[in-house]
Enzyme design. Sequence first.
Site, PDB file in Angstrom:
ATOM      1  N   GLU A   1       1.594   4.592   4.618  1.00  0.00           N
ATOM      2  CA  GLU A   1       0.616   3.635   5.306  1.00  0.00           C
ATOM      3  C   GLU A   1       1.324   2.184   5.801  1.00  0.00           C
ATOM      4  O   GLU A   1       1.875   1.829   5.062  1.00  0.00           O
ATOM      5  CB  GLU A   1      -0.494   3.323   4.451  1.00  0.00           C
TER       6      GLU A   1
ATOM      7  N   GLY B   1       0.861  -4.228  -2.707  1.00  0.00           N
ATOM      8  CA  GLY B   1       0.646  -4.184  -4.116  1.00  0.00           C
ATOM      9  C   GLY B   1       0.426  -2.607  -4.734  1.00  0.00           C
ATOM     10  O   GLY B   1       0.859  -2.580  -5.532  1.00  0.00           O
TER      11      GLY B   1
ATOM     12  N   GLU C   1      -3.485   3.880  -2.051  1.00  0.00           N
ATOM     13  CA  GLU C   1      -4.305   4.736  -2.546  1.00  0.00           C
ATOM     14  C   GLU C   1      -4.047   6.344  -2.307  1.00  0.00           C
ATOM     15  O   GLU C   1      -5.271   7.091  -2.518  1.00  0.00           O
ATOM     16  CB  GLU C   1      -5.655   4.490  -1.949  1.00  0.00           C
ATOM     17  N   ASN C   2      -3.090   6.698  -2.133  1.00  0.00           N
ATOM     18  CA  ASN C   2      -2.734   8.202  -1.849  1.00  0.00           C
ATOM     19  C   ASN C   2      -3.721   9.050  -2.504  1.00  0.00           C
ATOM     20  O   ASN C   2      -3.766   8.806  -3.629  1.00  0.00           O
ATOM     21  CB  ASN C   2      -1.220   8.544  -2.049  1.00  0.00           C
TER      22      ASN C   2
ATOM     23  N   GLU D   1      -7.838   0.588  -5.827  1.00  0.00           N
ATOM     24  CA  GLU D   1      -7.141   1.765  -5.191  1.00  0.00           C
ATOM     25  C   GLU D   1      -8.103   2.908  -5.567  1.00  0.00           C
ATOM     26  O   GLU D   1      -8.050   3.950  -4.955  1.00  0.00           O
ATOM     27  CB  GLU D   1      -5.753   1.887  -5.885  1.00  0.00           C
TER      28      GLU D   1
ATOM     29  N   HIS E   1     -10.855   3.271  -3.298  1.00  0.00           N
ATOM     30  CA  HIS E   1     -10.435   4.184  -2.096  1.00  0.00           C
ATOM     31  C   HIS E   1     -10.842   5.617  -2.047  1.00  0.00           C
ATOM     32  O   HIS E   1     -10.817   5.941  -0.989  1.00  0.00           O
ATOM     33  CB  HIS E   1      -9.128   3.570  -1.595  1.00  0.00           C
TER      34      HIS E   1
END
Length: 870
Positions: A122, A262, A265-266, A299, A302
């Site tokens: 990203e 930081g 969120e894959n 995360e 997400h």
Amino acid sequence: MLPKAKYRKDYKQPDFTISDIFLEFFLEAKQTKVIAKTLVHKLNPEATTLRLDGHSFQFVSIKLNDVAFTQYQQDNESLTLELTELNMDKFELEIVTLLSPANNTSLQGLYQSGEALCTQCEAEGFRQITYMLDRPDVLARYTTRIIADKNRYPFLLSNGNRIRQGELDNGYHWVEWQDPFPKPSYLFALVAGDFDVLRDTFITKSGREVALELYVDKGNLNRADWAMASLKKSMKWDEERFDLEYDLDIYMIVAVDFFNMGAMENKGLNIFNSKFVLANPQTATDNDYLDIERVIAHEYFHNWTGNRVTCRDWFQLSLKEGLTVFRDQEFSSDTGSRTVNRINNVKLLRTVQFAEDASPMAHAIRPEKVIEMNNFYTVTVYEKGAEVIRMIHSLLGEEKFQAGMKLYIAENDGTAATCEDFVSAMERASGIDLTQFRRWYSQSGTPELTITDEYDTNTLTYRLKVAQITPPTQDQMDKVNLHIPLRVALYDVDGAKQELQLNGERFASDVLNVTQYEQTFEFSPIYKRPVPALLCEFSAPVKLDFPYNNEQLITLMKFAENGFVRWDSVQMLLANELRQNLQYHQQQQELQLSSAFLAALQNLLENYQQDIELTTLILTLPKETEFAELFKTIDPVGIRVVRNFMQKTIANHLKDHFLRLYNHTRTENYQLDRESIALRSFNNMCLSYLAFTDLGNILVAKHYNHANNMTDTLAALSLAAQAQLACRDGLLADFEQKWQDDGLVMDKWFAIQATRPDENVLGLVNQLMEHPSFNFNNPNRLRALVGSFCGQNLPAFHMIDGSGYRFLVDILIRLNSSNPQIAARLIEPLIRFARYDSQRQTLMKRGLERLRDVENLSRDLFEKIEKALQ
């Protein structure tokens, strides 16, 4: 050729899409081979060319339907296929590329972190792996096979569920992963390495068992428990508050040391900066623990707001980020102190986001144009974006907001959505018209509310006159009226809350809808002139101008029901004292604090047990950077002089109270619960004043030597440096000797050194860049040392000789070629020259002009420099 901007208005659906992709990685640190097989579908029957994004790798070959393909053109950014003679709606591409992860210092695409290999895709990192339709509205199902040396890379991880694995000759092995949920390329992840693993399980509300795996560098397993507990807490909360359940069989988190952001969120495989995973009492402060819990939650949340529903294009970034920040804020507020979390969120907005609004990089939460997308991962998109969601929540209420969430997810699950899709769902689920409210998405800048009041003793009517204006910003000169929810309460002089009757009728809500340039709200009957509490809970991200006198502010400080209002009333008192004394300083007059103000602080201190967390926040003196935001033209030296005077004066006036309470609240045993954290925080706040009295050296040294946790250790170390105590050098040397092999802990030491108030601090910072624990290619080290110096040490960075500016420009020139994304983050203090006097402005502009002339200037830096110099 100068980089070109992309505009939101120019969005077009892709001519082609990809439904399935099979990736095969032959992993080596020096050279990785990638075979990408994609199933391409033509969406536009008229399309005859397919442009694929890609750069920073060696292109080997391409096949179309298993036949070598030669009808293509290449440039530095893409591969364009000529498909004029191809008469089919669906075809398969096979592209082979070679990468060098070990030489990839940009930390985007596939790169090396320590001994491990990992990805960061990203926003546009996947195009550094292979040629791809690298845009968020192309959603495909990914199958990934990873082949690597088993001894060096025993763990091979990717998105989705592990479906197959096996052994190969020569000590190699392979693992195959499949993600059943279509996703854009930015959510792809791969990790290979040797780790310690913490395993656990979570049973969802429907009874499914989810395997939880947390991967950390060898030797760090004793610092992983909190992150795992935070993950399980987040999963449970999302089920209870938002009715959202996890959807895969496994959820993995990997902590890596080299990471630009930081965390990421894959889908099913979150890659984290180790800063937001690793913690034990010896290495992490209470704030570190809370940050880890927050980021883990963010995360995880997400998974639905970002992954299952992603964004159509990068202009819609706040759709996922603003909403997910709101969700993580609500999580922290539901599981901790709502007041404390709200205050901390507002401090970030006022200090960082308002400054961004006043800078050349001002932009709406949904920008209209972008040169480099990485530059728009900003506090405006994230934090102000969350405030826009919070205002919708205020206008709708929890029940209707949750109905809107359910509708939004039901309609958009598995798709790439827009901000309009979200607002429309909220509108239809609630029946509330948000037409004017939508302007928050497209208008940049910080709105200002100017409020005056009057009281009519004959009719017992109290009037609030409200005017709104949003000053012009560089990107947008003309502004329109916004729909601003203004939460209010009225108190009499004795502190009793008044019942609100608006225009003669009982006012069920406490939110006034400010929609016009000027409005008057009438309350009656009100039997005495009230003290108004305005913008309760910080109900909108605006600046407030109301002519409070000190007596009114002290009334609110003592009696307001809303904790934020009580805290904010003291912030206004502090601001009044600072402004007055800065004027005295600039006129070379004697500085002084009002006796009423000091008495009010004493009253707070004596009643600290009513709300220890809130009292700590109220009595914590704002940082220089927070005070700086009170002024259009910042006087960095004057602000430090006056803030130091305020700290010493308060310390000496209340010394006996601080000392008594410091001794009374010392705790021997370290526990990580809300009450213990609150006590430690209060105790260290008392010490932060005592450090500036004649007792400072003895108390701070003793505090450091008796500390059994990093929270107390770091508090003492920081105070020894800030108060320039005799014990400082000894404590800094002791800390360095203990922790020199632990990069994350040393980051705290670097930050303390970089923010010292010493005259020669820049020389020290230059020396520390040669320190064995410092690594120029590690973003955490750079942020700790260089970022802290330039962003937090105002007088030193803004030395009138320009040495601070020259230092930063030298750093940015080095980073331009190695890690332009970090360079663009670090440049922020330099592009805000308009906030300083003419001499400093000239020097800062010279630095920017020197940067502008750098050969092969990255898009990341080009965009910010151009906007600043326009």
